[in-house]
Write a protein that holds these residues in place. Structure first.
Motif, PDB file in Angstrom:
ATOM      1  N   ASN A 108      -7.330   7.769   0.405  1.00 28.21           N
ATOM      2  CA  ASN A 108      -6.838   7.022  -0.753  1.00 28.21           C
ATOM      3  C   ASN A 108      -5.430   6.477  -0.525  1.00 28.21           C
ATOM      4  O   ASN A 108      -4.626   7.052   0.217  1.00 28.21           O
ATOM      5  CB  ASN A 108      -6.823   7.906  -1.991  1.00 28.21           C
ATOM      6  N   ASN A 109      -5.120   5.377  -1.226  1.00 26.01           N
ATOM      7  CA  ASN A 109      -3.766   4.839  -1.217  1.00 26.01           C
ATOM      8  C   ASN A 109      -2.807   5.812  -1.887  1.00 26.01           C
ATOM      9  O   ASN A 109      -3.183   6.505  -2.851  1.00 26.01           O
ATOM     10  CB  ASN A 109      -3.722   3.506  -1.973  1.00 26.01           C
ATOM     11  N   PRO A 110      -1.569   5.892  -1.411  1.00 25.05           N
ATOM     12  CA  PRO A 110      -0.571   6.734  -2.095  1.00 25.05           C
ATOM     13  C   PRO A 110      -0.347   6.262  -3.527  1.00 25.05           C
ATOM     14  O   PRO A 110      -0.523   5.076  -3.861  1.00 25.05           O
ATOM     15  CB  PRO A 110       0.692   6.531  -1.242  1.00 25.05           C
ATOM     16  N   ASP A 111       0.015   7.197  -4.381  1.00 24.08           N
ATOM     17  CA  ASP A 111       0.387   6.907  -5.778  1.00 24.08           C
ATOM     18  C   ASP A 111      -0.764   6.320  -6.592  1.00 24.08           C
ATOM     19  O   ASP A 111      -0.537   5.657  -7.609  1.00 24.08           O
ATOM     20  CB  ASP A 111       1.589   5.945  -5.839  1.00 24.08           C
ATOM     21  N   GLY A 112      -1.989   6.542  -6.152  1.00 22.83           N
ATOM     22  CA  GLY A 112      -3.141   6.112  -6.931  1.00 22.83           C
ATOM     23  C   GLY A 112      -3.334   4.612  -7.011  1.00 22.83           C
ATOM     24  O   GLY A 112      -4.062   4.125  -7.889  1.00 22.83           O
ATOM     25  N   LYS A 113      -2.718   3.852  -6.137  1.00 25.25           N
ATOM     26  CA  LYS A 113      -2.842   2.391  -6.203  1.00 25.25           C
ATOM     27  C   LYS A 113      -4.236   1.941  -5.759  1.00 25.25           C
ATOM     28  O   LYS A 113      -4.890   2.583  -4.956  1.00 25.25           O
ATOM     29  CB  LYS A 113      -1.762   1.729  -5.350  1.00 25.25           C
ATOM     30  N   LYS A 114      -4.665   0.805  -6.292  1.00 33.20           N
ATOM     31  CA  LYS A 114      -5.944   0.212  -5.945  1.00 33.20           C
ATOM     32  C   LYS A 114      -5.736  -0.838  -4.849  1.00 33.20           C
ATOM     33  O   LYS A 114      -4.629  -1.331  -4.639  1.00 33.20           O
ATOM     34  CB  LYS A 114      -6.574  -0.449  -7.180  1.00 33.20           C
ATOM     35  N   LEU A 115      -6.828  -1.170  -4.212  1.00 33.30           N
ATOM     36  CA  LEU A 115      -6.780  -2.147  -3.127  1.00 33.30           C
ATOM     37  C   LEU A 115      -6.192  -3.476  -3.604  1.00 33.30           C
ATOM     38  O   LEU A 115      -5.397  -4.104  -2.899  1.00 33.30           O
ATOM     39  CB  LEU A 115      -8.200  -2.360  -2.580  1.00 33.30           C
ATOM     40  N   ALA A 116      -6.546  -3.892  -4.808  1.00 36.39           N
ATOM     41  CA  ALA A 116      -6.048  -5.158  -5.355  1.00 36.39           C
ATOM     42  C   ALA A 116      -4.538  -5.161  -5.531  1.00 36.39           C
ATOM     43  O   ALA A 116      -3.917  -6.232  -5.588  1.00 36.39           O
ATOM     44  CB  ALA A 116      -6.721  -5.458  -6.691  1.00 36.39           C
ATOM     45  N   GLN A 117      -3.941  -3.979  -5.623  1.00 36.58           N
ATOM     46  CA  GLN A 117      -2.490  -3.873  -5.780  1.00 36.58           C
ATOM     47  C   GLN A 117      -1.766  -3.767  -4.438  1.00 36.58           C
ATOM     48  O   GLN A 117      -0.540  -3.841  -4.404  1.00 36.58           O
ATOM     49  CB  GLN A 117      -2.159  -2.634  -6.624  1.00 36.58           C
ATOM     50  N   ILE A 118      -2.524  -3.619  -3.357  1.00 35.30           N
ATOM     51  CA  ILE A 118      -1.923  -3.406  -2.042  1.00 35.30           C
ATOM     52  C   ILE A 118      -2.013  -4.654  -1.172  1.00 35.30           C
ATOM     53  O   ILE A 118      -1.044  -5.053  -0.530  1.00 35.30           O
ATOM     54  CB  ILE A 118      -2.612  -2.218  -1.320  1.00 35.30           C
ATOM     55  N   VAL A 119      -3.202  -5.284  -1.144  1.00 40.41           N
ATOM     56  CA  VAL A 119      -3.394  -6.406  -0.226  1.00 40.41           C
ATOM     57  C   VAL A 119      -3.001  -7.713  -0.902  1.00 40.41           C
ATOM     58  O   VAL A 119      -3.044  -7.829  -2.127  1.00 40.41           O
ATOM     59  CB  VAL A 119      -4.861  -6.472   0.263  1.00 40.41           C
ATOM     60  N   PRO A 120      -2.603  -8.720  -0.117  1.00 39.52           N
ATOM     61  CA  PRO A 120      -2.282 -10.037  -0.700  1.00 39.52           C
ATOM     62  C   PRO A 120      -3.487 -10.627  -1.441  1.00 39.52           C
ATOM     63  O   PRO A 120      -4.637 -10.352  -1.107  1.00 39.52           O
ATOM     64  CB  PRO A 120      -1.908 -10.884   0.526  1.00 39.52           C
ATOM     65  N   ASN A 139     -16.937   1.351  -7.023  1.00 37.69           N
ATOM     66  CA  ASN A 139     -15.477   1.165  -7.001  1.00 37.69           C
ATOM     67  C   ASN A 139     -14.733   2.235  -6.198  1.00 37.69           C
ATOM     68  O   ASN A 139     -13.506   2.190  -6.121  1.00 37.69           O
ATOM     69  CB  ASN A 139     -14.939   1.144  -8.440  1.00 37.69           C
ATOM     70  N   LYS A 140     -15.455   3.195  -5.613  1.00 41.81           N
ATOM     71  CA  LYS A 140     -14.772   4.257  -4.869  1.00 41.81           C
ATOM     72  C   LYS A 140     -13.884   3.682  -3.771  1.00 41.81           C
ATOM     73  O   LYS A 140     -12.737   4.093  -3.583  1.00 41.81           O
ATOM     74  CB  LYS A 140     -15.809   5.210  -4.274  1.00 41.81           C
ATOM     75  N   VAL A 141     -14.420   2.699  -3.047  1.00 44.07           N
ATOM     76  CA  VAL A 141     -13.692   2.135  -1.918  1.00 44.07           C
ATOM     77  C   VAL A 141     -12.452   1.366  -2.371  1.00 44.07           C
ATOM     78  O   VAL A 141     -11.525   1.156  -1.581  1.00 44.07           O
ATOM     79  CB  VAL A 141     -14.632   1.236  -1.094  1.00 44.07           C
ATOM     80  N   GLU A 142     -12.409   0.955  -3.640  1.00 43.52           N
ATOM     81  CA  GLU A 142     -11.246   0.229  -4.158  1.00 43.52           C
ATOM     82  C   GLU A 142      -9.992   1.105  -4.222  1.00 43.52           C
ATOM     83  O   GLU A 142      -8.879   0.598  -4.348  1.00 43.52           O
ATOM     84  CB  GLU A 142     -11.544  -0.343  -5.543  1.00 43.52           C
ATOM     85  N   LYS A 143     -10.161   2.429  -4.106  1.00 46.23           N
ATOM     86  CA  LYS A 143      -9.020   3.344  -4.108  1.00 46.23           C
ATOM     87  C   LYS A 143      -8.474   3.579  -2.704  1.00 46.23           C
ATOM     88  O   LYS A 143      -7.422   4.187  -2.544  1.00 46.23           O
ATOM     89  CB  LYS A 143      -9.431   4.698  -4.703  1.00 46.23           C
ATOM     90  N   TRP A 144      -9.213   3.121  -1.696  1.00 48.56           N
ATOM     91  CA  TRP A 144      -8.881   3.470  -0.321  1.00 48.56           C
ATOM     92  C   TRP A 144      -7.809   2.568   0.267  1.00 48.56           C
ATOM     93  O   TRP A 144      -7.619   1.439  -0.164  1.00 48.56           O
ATOM     94  CB  TRP A 144     -10.131   3.380   0.553  1.00 48.56           C
ATOM     95  N   ARG A 145      -7.139   3.095   1.269  1.00 51.79           N
ATOM     96  CA  ARG A 145      -6.202   2.293   2.054  1.00 51.79           C
ATOM     97  C   ARG A 145      -6.963   1.129   2.703  1.00 51.79           C
ATOM     98  O   ARG A 145      -8.149   1.251   3.030  1.00 51.79           O
ATOM     99  CB  ARG A 145      -5.558   3.142   3.153  1.00 51.79           C
ATOM    100  N   SER A 207       2.526   8.701   3.104  1.00 43.83           N
ATOM    101  CA  SER A 207       3.199   7.699   3.936  1.00 43.83           C
ATOM    102  C   SER A 207       2.479   6.360   3.843  1.00 43.83           C
ATOM    103  O   SER A 207       1.281   6.292   3.575  1.00 43.83           O
ATOM    104  CB  SER A 207       3.254   8.156   5.395  1.00 43.83           C
ATOM    105  N   ALA A 208       3.241   5.292   4.062  1.00 44.09           N
ATOM    106  CA  ALA A 208       2.662   3.948   4.083  1.00 44.09           C
ATOM    107  C   ALA A 208       2.095   3.657   5.473  1.00 44.09           C
ATOM    108  O   ALA A 208       2.580   4.172   6.472  1.00 44.09           O
ATOM    109  CB  ALA A 208       3.734   2.932   3.722  1.00 44.09           C
ATOM    110  N   LEU A 209       1.048   2.853   5.517  1.00 44.73           N
ATOM    111  CA  LEU A 209       0.488   2.390   6.782  1.00 44.73           C
ATOM    112  C   LEU A 209       0.628   0.871   6.849  1.00 44.73           C
ATOM    113  O   LEU A 209       0.370   0.178   5.868  1.00 44.73           O
ATOM    114  CB  LEU A 209      -0.988   2.754   6.895  1.00 44.73           C
TER     115      LEU A 209
END
Length: 336
Positions: A108-120, A139-145, A207-209
């Protein structure tokens, strides 16, 4: 420094135009019994190293006719498996069991962020139709890095297009041949010793990737390279090395591995790819000098792609011959 991900608004997914649908591809993946490619021959005097270039993915419904490989393994005194990374944790069986709870949510992304909030936004627009086609509406995968989301998408996409991961299949067959011949295969590996695995897992989770390049290149490959991917797996299955050399190769794995190596737990270990290549070259040289015959596996991309491990053996004075008698080594050695 790691690139800072571009964040979208947390309240809703970005409103962007939908990406155009990927064109349907009509390339048919081969089935039935297939010979696979021939073997590269590396020699010095009477000592020989036979090298099989592996391919991933492979045709899902192919049966590999591996008689030549079985014969070469039976005639050899050593077998080198494909090089890889081994993470040593220093814990036994019960210690590994105790670590399982801490592994929950590691993708999962740190801090509970969703994929839409991480990628451009542009990448997310391309992701949505591919995700719907290959992963459905879950939607499970939407939580992933982005790294893990890309890997999940790619795995399902090749399955839906008549392909399957190939390196494990080939490795298992070669290990079976080795066992039959009474040879214990050698795993050429670079070992990363993680002294405190629980702390390392916790650190990784927070940590961020720098994995946006991995995500983007995976989308690129699924949007534009599936046709060539099918042609490549067919070329490997039928032993058409000329086609393999001629086909363009878009490899998202390098970007994804680079992202993983940028994780805090691994970044202090230096360039793992370079270390892995050097470990294989040293193992191959030792085997060549010691044994009359050795059999080895290498990813095809490390033979005819950018890696070109065998040119390093040529530079050490070994003679390298391609299965189709194409003299690749002078061209390789001339590269900077």
């Amino acid at each position: 420094m790691m690139a800072t991900p571009v964040l979208a608004q947390e309240s809703a997914a970005p409103e962007v135009p939908a990406a155009p649908a990927t064109a349907q591809l009509d390339t048919v993946v081969v089935t039935g019994e297939q010979p696979g490619p021939g073997l590269w021959k590396v020699s010095k005097g009477e000592h020989v190293l036979w090298v099989l270039g592996t391919q991933s993915p492979l045709p899902q419904k192919m049966q590999w006719r591996a008689r030549e490989v079985e014969e070469r393994v039976a005639q050899s005194q050593a077998v080198l498996l494909s090089p890889g990374l081994y993470i040593k944790s220093g814990v036994g069986f019960w210690g590994r069991l105790a670590l399982i709870p801490s592994l929950i949510g590691i993708r999962n992304n740190p801090d509970g962020k969703k994929l839409a909030q991480i990628v451009p936004a542009e990448q997310y627009a391309r992701w949505q139709p591919l995700k719907q086609r290959y992963l459905g509406r879950g939607n499970k995968v939407e939580k992933w890095r982005p790294l893990f989301a890309a890997m999940e998408l790619y795995g399902e996409a090749i399955k839906r297009n008549g392909m399957t991961g190939g390196n494990d299949l080939i490795g298992e067959r070669v290990e079976a041949f080795s066992k039959k011949a009474g040879i214990k295969p050698t795993l050429v590996k670079v070992t990363v010793d993680v002294k405190e695995p629980r702390a390392a897992i916790k650190e990784f989770k927070h940590s961020a990737l720098d994995d946006l390049d991995c995500f983007s290149k995976t989308l690129d490959r699924l949007e534009t390279d599936l046709g060539n991917m099918k042609l490549r797996v067919n070329a490997w299955a039928t032993g058409d090395l000329a086609a393999l050399r001629a086909l363009p190769f878009t490899n998202q794995y390098a970007a994804c591995m680079q992202a993983m190596q940028g994780a805090t737990v691994l970044k202090d270990f230096g360039d793992i790819n370079a270390q892995t290549k050097q470990a294989w070259i040293e193992a191959a040289s030792k085997a060549l000098d010691t044994n009359a015959s050795t059999f080895a596996l290498l990813p095809m991309s490390d033979i005819i792609g950018e890696g070109r491990y065998l040119s390093a053996l040529a530079e050490r004075g070994y003679h390298v011959e391609a299965p189709d008698d194409v003299d690749e080594v002078p061209a390789i050695a001339a590269q900077p």
